[in-house]
Design a protein around this motif. Structure first.
Motif, PDB file in Angstrom:
ATOM      1  N   ALA A  57      -1.190  -6.405   2.017  1.00 11.98           N
ATOM      2  CA  ALA A  57      -2.104  -5.393   2.542  1.00 11.98           C
ATOM      3  C   ALA A  57      -2.916  -4.745   1.441  1.00 11.98           C
ATOM      4  CB  ALA A  57      -1.320  -4.322   3.310  1.00 11.98           C
ATOM      5  N   SER A  58      -2.417  -4.819   0.215  1.00 14.48           N
ATOM      6  CA  SER A  58      -3.133  -4.202  -0.906  1.00 14.48           C
ATOM      7  C   SER A  58      -4.303  -5.050  -1.366  1.00 14.48           C
ATOM      8  CB  SER A  58      -2.186  -3.953  -2.086  1.00 14.48           C
ATOM      9  OG  SER A  58      -1.753  -5.186  -2.630  1.00 14.48           O
ATOM     10  N   SER A  59      -4.500  -6.221  -0.723  1.00 13.20           N
ATOM     11  CA  SER A  59      -5.626  -7.066  -1.100  1.00 13.20           C
ATOM     12  C   SER A  59      -6.938  -6.524  -0.560  1.00 13.20           C
ATOM     13  CB  SER A  59      -5.418  -8.484  -0.568  1.00 13.20           C
ATOM     14  OG  SER A  59      -5.361  -8.497   0.846  1.00 13.20           O
ATOM     15  N   THR A  60      -6.864  -5.473   0.270  1.00 12.69           N
ATOM     16  CA  THR A  60      -8.072  -4.808   0.731  1.00 12.69           C
ATOM     17  C   THR A  60      -8.653  -4.020  -0.437  1.00 12.69           C
ATOM     18  OG1 THR A  60      -6.702  -2.968   1.494  1.00 12.69           O
ATOM     19  CG2 THR A  60      -7.269  -4.644   3.114  1.00 12.69           C
ATOM     20  N   PRO A  61      -9.946  -3.677  -0.385  1.00 11.95           N
ATOM     21  CA  PRO A  61     -10.572  -2.975  -1.503  1.00 11.95           C
ATOM     22  C   PRO A  61      -9.763  -1.770  -1.979  1.00 11.95           C
ATOM     23  CG  PRO A  61     -12.211  -3.583   0.113  1.00 11.95           C
ATOM     24  CD  PRO A  61     -10.880  -3.929   0.721  1.00 11.95           C
ATOM     25  N   ARG A  62      -9.593  -1.652  -3.289  1.00 13.74           N
ATOM     26  CA  ARG A  62      -8.798  -0.570  -3.859  1.00 13.74           C
ATOM     27  C   ARG A  62      -9.590   0.723  -3.896  1.00 13.74           C
ATOM     28  NH1 ARG A  62      -8.711  -3.725  -8.168  1.00 13.74           N
ATOM     29  NH2 ARG A  62      -9.080  -2.010  -9.590  1.00 13.74           N
ATOM     30  N   SER A  63      -8.888   1.795  -3.783  1.00 18.07           N
ATOM     31  CA  SER A  63      -9.494   3.122  -3.858  1.00 18.07           C
ATOM     32  C   SER A  63      -8.980   3.823  -5.110  1.00 18.07           C
ATOM     33  CB  SER A  63      -9.111   3.931  -2.607  1.00 18.07           C
ATOM     34  OG  SER A  63      -7.706   4.132  -2.556  1.00 18.07           O
ATOM     35  N   SER A  64      -9.598   4.956  -5.429  1.00 19.20           N
ATOM     36  CA  SER A  64      -9.149   5.719  -6.593  1.00 19.20           C
ATOM     37  C   SER A  64      -7.723   6.204  -6.389  1.00 19.20           C
ATOM     38  CB  SER A  64     -10.089   6.908  -6.821  1.00 19.20           C
ATOM     39  OG  SER A  64     -10.119   7.751  -5.665  1.00 19.20           O
ATOM     40  N   HIS A  65      -7.376   6.439  -5.108  1.00 12.91           N
ATOM     41  CA  HIS A  65      -6.014   6.895  -4.802  1.00 12.91           C
ATOM     42  C   HIS A  65      -4.998   5.810  -5.161  1.00 12.91           C
ATOM     43  CE1 HIS A  65      -2.660   8.791  -2.715  1.00 12.91           C
ATOM     44  NE2 HIS A  65      -2.447   7.635  -2.096  1.00 12.91           N
ATOM     45  N   SER A  66      -5.301   4.540  -4.791  1.00 12.11           N
ATOM     46  CA  SER A  66      -4.376   3.456  -5.099  1.00 12.11           C
ATOM     47  C   SER A  66      -4.280   3.233  -6.607  1.00 12.11           C
ATOM     48  CB  SER A  66      -4.826   2.162  -4.409  1.00 12.11           C
ATOM     49  OG  SER A  66      -6.085   1.741  -4.886  1.00 12.11           O
ATOM     50  N   ASP A  67      -5.365   3.438  -7.326  1.00 15.05           N
ATOM     51  CA  ASP A  67      -5.344   3.307  -8.789  1.00 15.05           C
ATOM     52  C   ASP A  67      -4.417   4.353  -9.410  1.00 15.05           C
ATOM     53  OD1 ASP A  67      -7.042   1.149  -8.917  1.00 15.05           O
ATOM     54  OD2 ASP A  67      -8.844   2.378  -9.030  1.00 15.05           O
ATOM     55  N   LYS A  68      -4.502   5.572  -8.902  1.00  9.66           N
ATOM     56  CA  LYS A  68      -3.652   6.642  -9.417  1.00  9.66           C
ATOM     57  C   LYS A  68      -2.186   6.357  -9.101  1.00  9.66           C
ATOM     58  CE  LYS A  68      -7.135  10.341  -9.152  1.00  9.66           C
ATOM     59  NZ  LYS A  68      -7.508  11.618  -8.493  1.00  9.66           N
ATOM     60  N   ALA A  69      -1.943   5.834  -7.895  1.00 10.44           N
ATOM     61  CA  ALA A  69      -0.568   5.522  -7.492  1.00 10.44           C
ATOM     62  C   ALA A  69       0.008   4.427  -8.379  1.00 10.44           C
ATOM     63  CB  ALA A  69      -0.543   5.088  -6.026  1.00 10.44           C
ATOM     64  N   TRP A  70      -0.811   3.419  -8.690  1.00 13.55           N
ATOM     65  CA  TRP A  70      -0.339   2.331  -9.558  1.00 13.55           C
ATOM     66  C   TRP A  70      -0.040   2.853 -10.960  1.00 13.55           C
ATOM     67  CZ3 TRP A  70      -1.004  -0.300 -14.065  1.00 13.55           C
ATOM     68  CH2 TRP A  70      -0.429  -1.566 -14.160  1.00 13.55           C
ATOM     69  N   GLN A  71      -0.914   3.682 -11.472  1.00  9.43           N
ATOM     70  CA  GLN A  71      -0.737   4.224 -12.817  1.00  9.43           C
ATOM     71  C   GLN A  71       0.513   5.103 -12.903  1.00  9.43           C
ATOM     72  OE1 GLN A  71      -2.541   3.325 -15.530  1.00  9.43           O
ATOM     73  NE2 GLN A  71      -0.931   4.437 -16.639  1.00  9.43           N
ATOM     74  N   LYS A  72       0.790   5.810 -11.815  1.00  8.62           N
ATOM     75  CA  LYS A  72       1.975   6.664 -11.778  1.00  8.62           C
ATOM     76  C   LYS A  72       3.241   5.817 -11.875  1.00  8.62           C
ATOM     77  CE  LYS A  72       4.433  10.027  -8.899  1.00  8.62           C
ATOM     78  NZ  LYS A  72       4.445  10.772  -7.607  1.00  8.62           N
TER      79      LYS A  72
ATOM     80  N   GLU B  34      -6.376  -6.571 -16.027  1.00  6.51           N
ATOM     81  CA  GLU B  34      -6.074  -5.378 -16.829  1.00  6.51           C
ATOM     82  C   GLU B  34      -4.646  -4.908 -16.572  1.00  6.51           C
ATOM     83  OE1 GLU B  34     -10.302  -5.991 -16.421  1.00  6.51           O
ATOM     84  OE2 GLU B  34      -8.731  -5.717 -14.906  1.00  6.51           O
ATOM     85  N   ARG B  35      -4.244  -4.933 -15.310  1.00  5.09           N
ATOM     86  CA  ARG B  35      -2.889  -4.503 -14.974  1.00  5.09           C
ATOM     87  C   ARG B  35      -1.858  -5.500 -15.500  1.00  5.09           C
ATOM     88  NH1 ARG B  35      -3.477  -2.078  -8.756  1.00  5.09           N
ATOM     89  NH2 ARG B  35      -4.744  -0.260  -9.334  1.00  5.09           N
ATOM     90  N   ILE B  36      -2.163  -6.766 -15.398  1.00  3.52           N
ATOM     91  CA  ILE B  36      -1.265  -7.790 -15.923  1.00  3.52           C
ATOM     92  C   ILE B  36      -1.066  -7.604 -17.424  1.00  3.52           C
ATOM     93  CG2 ILE B  36      -1.028 -10.262 -16.392  1.00  3.52           C
ATOM     94  CD1 ILE B  36      -2.426 -10.777 -13.722  1.00  3.52           C
ATOM     95  N   SER B  37      -2.164  -7.310 -18.117  1.00  2.18           N
ATOM     96  CA  SER B  37      -2.095  -7.089 -19.561  1.00  2.18           C
ATOM     97  C   SER B  37      -1.210  -5.890 -19.893  1.00  2.18           C
ATOM     98  CB  SER B  37      -3.505  -6.867 -20.121  1.00  2.18           C
ATOM     99  OG  SER B  37      -3.464  -6.622 -21.510  1.00  2.18           O
ATOM    100  N   LYS B  38      -1.319  -4.824 -19.119  1.00  2.31           N
ATOM    101  CA  LYS B  38      -0.489  -3.640 -19.345  1.00  2.31           C
ATOM    102  C   LYS B  38       0.990  -3.965 -19.158  1.00  2.31           C
ATOM    103  CE  LYS B  38      -3.544   0.275 -18.375  1.00  2.31           C
ATOM    104  NZ  LYS B  38      -3.724   1.503 -17.559  1.00  2.31           N
TER     105      LYS B  38
ATOM    106  N   THR C 267      -7.263 -14.092  -8.314  1.00  4.78           N
ATOM    107  CA  THR C 267      -8.427 -14.030  -7.451  1.00  4.78           C
ATOM    108  C   THR C 267      -8.910 -12.606  -7.291  1.00  4.78           C
ATOM    109  OG1 THR C 267      -6.964 -13.901  -5.534  1.00  4.78           O
ATOM    110  CG2 THR C 267      -7.772 -16.079  -6.157  1.00  4.78           C
ATOM    111  N   ALA C 268     -10.153 -12.479  -6.898  1.00  7.46           N
ATOM    112  CA  ALA C 268     -10.789 -11.162  -6.862  1.00  7.46           C
ATOM    113  C   ALA C 268     -10.162 -10.218  -5.840  1.00  7.46           C
ATOM    114  CB  ALA C 268     -12.281 -11.332  -6.550  1.00  7.46           C
ATOM    115  N   ASN C 269      -9.569 -10.782  -4.765  1.00  7.07           N
ATOM    116  CA  ASN C 269      -9.042  -9.907  -3.721  1.00  7.07           C
ATOM    117  C   ASN C 269      -7.596  -9.494  -3.962  1.00  7.07           C
ATOM    118  OD1 ASN C 269      -7.953 -12.411  -3.296  1.00  7.07           O
ATOM    119  ND2 ASN C 269      -8.087 -12.321  -1.072  1.00  7.07           N
ATOM    120  N   SER C 270      -7.091  -9.685  -5.171  1.00 11.44           N
ATOM    121  CA  SER C 270      -5.742  -9.246  -5.498  1.00 11.44           C
ATOM    122  C   SER C 270      -5.803  -7.876  -6.174  1.00 11.44           C
ATOM    123  CB  SER C 270      -5.065 -10.249  -6.428  1.00 11.44           C
ATOM    124  OG  SER C 270      -3.820  -9.737  -6.866  1.00 11.44           O
ATOM    125  N   SER C 271      -4.864  -7.011  -5.805  1.00  7.48           N
ATOM    126  CA  SER C 271      -4.815  -5.686  -6.421  1.00  7.48           C
ATOM    127  C   SER C 271      -4.236  -5.754  -7.836  1.00  7.48           C
ATOM    128  CB  SER C 271      -3.974  -4.735  -5.567  1.00  7.48           C
ATOM    129  OG  SER C 271      -2.640  -5.188  -5.489  1.00  7.48           O
TER     130      SER C 271
END
Length: 309
Positions: free
Chosen positions: A148-163, A212-216, A204-208
């Motif tokens: 379900a996270s393959s849908t366009p990411r939002s700033s909220h999801s970015d913050k949640a991932w970073q947390k 950059e995240r893989i590198s981290k 692929t482009a539609n993966s969350s």
């Protein structure tokens, strides 16, 4: 009697290929009128369900419906088939299978969709799961979204991932590794990252899970494979070594040089038999192909019988 003849006639058309099953779309498609008895073909899981609704011109006669593929319904499970029907209705209304986790109109459907994604992740990792190839195909036919996270990411999801990443960094600093117990919230997040990485190996482009995240995660020596997957590969290597020495994969049930390999081989045969019976099994199609490529024999008895003959 005429209703039964109608049913046999439609089945005969399917066998002859006159009525195709793969060209049908999800939903109910009217078929030909058969002597005032209407055949409706319903396609799910790359197969056709024929619902023969027998009606007459007499208004006092009640319409009857016969489900032909009872065996397939049994293989999928009656509860699963029921939810599959509800999911199909949802798609007709909303145009997709993205049922919210908290879906007020049908809470159990939201739970069902979420559970299928969890079971699918376990299935891919070779863990015990209620998911199997038949259910995967059935859901794929509806256009089911496994991530379900393959849908366009939002700033909220970015913050949640970073947390969650920050929490993982702290865990790594304390424990020296990233193998978080899957029972915790952080552990579930780790499992999901691994699942996303496996599902989209080409990034692929539609993966969350972006590069950059893989590198981290790589900076933390993130384990992209589970311990069970590592164990699987170790046993595969052992089996390859056995074949190199003996010329086949017929590891005896009692094999002192590597008793773990002998037990593992027996387990794969049991898991394969469970799959053949339509029962839950951790043995995926990819693993079956991997074993068969080595010349793995699924029936010890058949192998010995063929050699005897």
């Amino acid at each position: 009697m005429r209703r039964l003849l109608c049913l046999h006639f439609v089945q005969h058309l399917l066998i002859l290929g006159i009525i195709g099953t793969t060209t049908l779309t999800c939903g109910l498609v009217p078929a030909h009128n058969l002597n005032n008895r209407h055949a409706t073909i319903h396609s799910t899981n790359n197969r056709a369900r024929i619902l023969l609704a027998a009606t007459t011109t007499d208004d006092t006669d009640a319409a009857t419906t016969t489900i032909v593929d009872e065996q397939l319904t049994k293989q999928l499970g009656s509860a699963f088939t029921q939810k599959l029907t509800e999911l199909e209705e949802y798609k007709k209304t909303h145009g997709n299978c993205l049922v919210p986790r908290r879906y007020e109109e049908n809470p159990s459907l939201g739970n069902f969709v979420n559970k299928q994604r969890q079971s699918y992740r376990k299935f891919l990792m070779g863990e015990k799961s209620s998911m199997n190839d038949r259910r995967i195909n059935a859901l794929n036919q509806l256009g089911f979204v496994w991530d379900a996270s393959s849908t366009p990411r939002s700033s909220h999801s970015d913050k949640a991932w970073q947390k969650m990443y920050s929490e993982l960094t702290k865990f790594h600093a304390t424990n020296g590794h990233c193998r978080v117990p899957s029972t915790s919230t952080l552990g579930q997040w780790v499992v999901r990252q691994r699942f996303l990485y496996r599902q989209y190996p080409n990034r692929t482009a539609n993966s969350s899970l972006t590069p950059e995240r893989i590198s981290k995660l790589d900076k933390l020596s993130f384990p992209w494979t589970t311990r069970s997957e590592q164990l699987w590969q170790e046993r595969i290597n052992d089996l390859m070594e056995y074949k190199r020495k003996h010329g086949d994969c017929m590891v005896p049930r009692k094999y002192p040089p590597n008793e773990q390999l002998a037990a593992w081989v027996a387990t794969q045969r049991k898991n394969y038999n469970r799959r053949e019976k339509g029962q839950p099994s951790p043995l995926s199609v990819d693993r079956i192909k991997q074993l068969e490529k080595l010349g793995f024999v699924w029936s010890y008895w058949d192998f010995n019988l063929n050699n005897f003959q």
